[in-house]
Design a protein around this motif. Structure first.
Motif, PDB file in Angstrom:
ATOM      1  N   VAL A  11       0.852  -1.184   0.000  1.00  0.00           N
ATOM      2  CA  VAL A  11       0.000   0.000   0.000  1.00  0.00           C
ATOM      3  C   VAL A  11       0.893   1.242   0.000  1.00  0.00           C
ATOM      4  O   VAL A  11       1.839   1.338   0.798  1.00  0.00           O
ATOM      5  N   GLY A  17      -3.651   8.039   5.893  1.00  0.00           N
ATOM      6  CA  GLY A  17      -3.700   6.581   5.824  1.00  0.00           C
ATOM      7  C   GLY A  17      -4.992   5.968   6.324  1.00  0.00           C
ATOM      8  O   GLY A  17      -4.992   4.831   6.809  1.00  0.00           O
ATOM      9  N   LEU A  20      -5.649   2.919   4.284  1.00  0.00           N
ATOM     10  CA  LEU A  20      -4.715   1.889   4.745  1.00  0.00           C
ATOM     11  C   LEU A  20      -5.231   1.229   6.012  1.00  0.00           C
ATOM     12  O   LEU A  20      -5.232  -0.007   6.133  1.00  0.00           O
ATOM     13  N   VAL A  39       4.284  -0.919   3.490  1.00  0.00           N
ATOM     14  CA  VAL A  39       3.664   0.375   3.210  1.00  0.00           C
ATOM     15  C   VAL A  39       4.755   1.354   2.794  1.00  0.00           C
ATOM     16  O   VAL A  39       5.780   1.480   3.467  1.00  0.00           O
TER      17      VAL A  39
END
Length: 206
Positions: A11, A17, A20, A39
């Motif tokens: 991601v 985020g 996320l 990430v």
């Protein structure tokens, strides 16, 4: 396309985020079919990276300013993402356009969201453009990234009504809530079921 095993997600983020976090929360359930393995970001000191670190995930940052050319940055992003062998790459509020080298490495497996019902209102100001046009409904789109701007094959869309007293901020906030649910649901299906792309049509299943 992703196999029946748990799909690996990398991601990329540029800010808070929240998308996320929604993926991390969903992936905590074994039945979801995917897990975040790393990430990345294009800037330091953002909440998206902090969320990843709290989850015990590896993180990386590649800033455009660190490279002499945009192509050099794109290749560096390709190389670091490749190390994590992703089945899908999710651009979750990632504010940079990835280029040809990156897209070639993860052909048909890079996903992004957009706060409008594409192909209407592409670009950076979709909620504002939609309000200015006077539409009665807007929404969010999940699409497979190609070389254009918000122009790739559409995976999923969700509609959000435009209220008479909406501002750009109130409309965008409602779109983001719907977008988050759509992203989580669709990534899970892509991971569990696989997908094909033919003539711009994205179909779930192998």
């Amino acid at each position: 396309m992703p196999s029946p095993a748990v799909a690996r997600l990398v991601v990329l983020v540029s800010g808070a985020g929240t998308n996320l976090q929604a993926l991390l929360d969903a992936a905590a359930e074994p039945s979801y079919g995917a897990r975040v393995v790393a990430v990345g970001a294009d800037r330091d000191d953002i909440e998206g990276l902090a969320r990843a670190e709290r989850a015990g995930l590896p993180t990386f940052v590649r800033k455009v300013s660190q490279f002499e050319t945009r192509e050099g940055w794109d290749r560096a992003m390709r190389d670091i993402v490749s190390r994590f062998e992703p089945d899908l790459v999710v651009l979750a509020g990632f504010m940079k356009l990835v280029g040809e080298d990156f897209l070639a490495a993860f052909d048909g497996r890079v996903l992004n969201t957009h706060p409008a019902l594409l192909p209407a209102f592409p670009g950076m100001h979709a909620p504002s453009d939609a309000l200015a046009y006077g539409v009665k409904a807007s929404g969010a789109t999940l699409f497979v990234v190609d070389g254009g701007v918000d122009s790739g094959p559409i995976v999923a869309q969700v509609t959000v009504p435009v209220e008479p007293d909406d501002t750009v901020e109130t409309l965008h906030e409602r779109i983001k809530v719907a977008e988050r649910t759509m992203l989580v649901d669709s990534v899970g299906r892509l991971a569990r079921e696989g997908f094909t792309i033919t003539d711009r049509k994205v179909r779930f299943g192998r």
